[in-house]
Motif scaffolding. Structure first.
Motif, PDB file in Angstrom:
ATOM      1  N   PRO A  99      48.684 -30.480 -74.920  1.00 41.17           N
ATOM      2  CA  PRO A  99      47.318 -30.848 -74.560  1.00 41.17           C
ATOM      3  C   PRO A  99      46.343 -30.434 -75.656  1.00 41.17           C
ATOM      4  O   PRO A  99      46.690 -29.676 -76.573  1.00 41.17           O
ATOM      5  N   ASP A 100      45.114 -30.923 -75.550  1.00 39.54           N
ATOM      6  CA  ASP A 100      44.079 -30.539 -76.509  1.00 39.54           C
ATOM      7  C   ASP A 100      43.814 -29.035 -76.454  1.00 39.54           C
ATOM      8  O   ASP A 100      43.594 -28.394 -77.473  1.00 39.54           O
ATOM      9  N   VAL A 101      43.823 -28.491 -75.241  1.00 42.33           N
ATOM     10  CA  VAL A 101      43.614 -27.055 -75.049  1.00 42.33           C
ATOM     11  C   VAL A 101      44.780 -26.521 -74.220  1.00 42.33           C
ATOM     12  O   VAL A 101      45.026 -27.000 -73.119  1.00 42.33           O
ATOM     13  N   LEU A 102      45.489 -25.551 -74.755  1.00 45.56           N
ATOM     14  CA  LEU A 102      46.600 -24.946 -74.046  1.00 45.56           C
ATOM     15  C   LEU A 102      46.216 -23.525 -73.652  1.00 45.56           C
ATOM     16  O   LEU A 102      45.871 -22.708 -74.505  1.00 45.56           O
ATOM     17  N   GLN A 103      46.261 -23.233 -72.365  1.00 47.10           N
ATOM     18  CA  GLN A 103      45.933 -21.898 -71.882  1.00 47.10           C
ATOM     19  C   GLN A 103      47.186 -21.031 -71.912  1.00 47.10           C
ATOM     20  O   GLN A 103      48.235 -21.437 -71.431  1.00 47.10           O
ATOM     21  N   ILE A 104      47.046 -19.851 -72.481  1.00 47.96           N
ATOM     22  CA  ILE A 104      48.152 -18.903 -72.510  1.00 47.96           C
ATOM     23  C   ILE A 104      47.706 -17.649 -71.778  1.00 47.96           C
ATOM     24  O   ILE A 104      46.768 -16.974 -72.195  1.00 47.96           O
ATOM     25  N   GLN A 105      48.378 -17.368 -70.670  1.00 46.69           N
ATOM     26  CA  GLN A 105      48.071 -16.174 -69.887  1.00 46.69           C
ATOM     27  C   GLN A 105      49.065 -15.099 -70.273  1.00 46.69           C
ATOM     28  O   GLN A 105      50.277 -15.296 -70.194  1.00 46.69           O
ATOM     29  N   LEU A 106      48.561 -13.957 -70.708  1.00 45.49           N
ATOM     30  CA  LEU A 106      49.430 -12.846 -71.089  1.00 45.49           C
ATOM     31  C   LEU A 106      49.730 -12.032 -69.832  1.00 45.49           C
ATOM     32  O   LEU A 106      48.860 -11.391 -69.273  1.00 45.49           O
ATOM     33  N   THR A 107      50.975 -12.062 -69.401  1.00 48.00           N
ATOM     34  CA  THR A 107      51.396 -11.397 -68.170  1.00 48.00           C
ATOM     35  C   THR A 107      51.996 -10.043 -68.525  1.00 48.00           C
ATOM     36  O   THR A 107      52.967  -9.968 -69.260  1.00 48.00           O
ATOM     37  N   ARG A 108      51.391  -8.988 -67.991  1.00 47.84           N
ATOM     38  CA  ARG A 108      51.853  -7.636 -68.308  1.00 47.84           C
ATOM     39  C   ARG A 108      52.806  -7.074 -67.258  1.00 47.84           C
ATOM     40  O   ARG A 108      53.425  -6.045 -67.482  1.00 47.84           O
TER      41      ARG A 108
END
Length: 85
Positions: free
Chosen positions: A71-80
């Protein structure tokens, strides 16, 4: 499905990568771990519609995320944290 080759896809409107950072050295390693397929076998075997209809029951299968296109914007969630089910 490892037996018949059936591919079951589920499209997601807003793709988000949930990258596990605990135990990983860097973001690239986290992304590699996220996209590595998991083998479903034994009690967690996949209920393939074609194989069940043929009377073969549940089958081993690979399950994992993939992108058709980025996608144009890719969300990356950092899971701890990790969950133990």
């Amino acid at each position: 499905c490892q037996n018949c080759g059936r591919i079951n896809e589920r499209l997601v409107a807003e793709p988000m990568v949930m990258a596990q950072v605990k135990g990983q050295d860097n973001l690239l390693q986290s992304l590699y771990t996220w996209c590595t397929p998991e083998l479903l076998t034994g009690a967690e075997a996949y209920s393939c519609e074609d194989c069940v209809a043929a009377g073969l029951g549940k089958q081993d299968a690979l399950m994992g995320p993939s992108f058709r296109a980025l996608p144009d914007v890719l969300q990356i969630q950092l899971t701890r944290f990790t969950y133990s089910y």
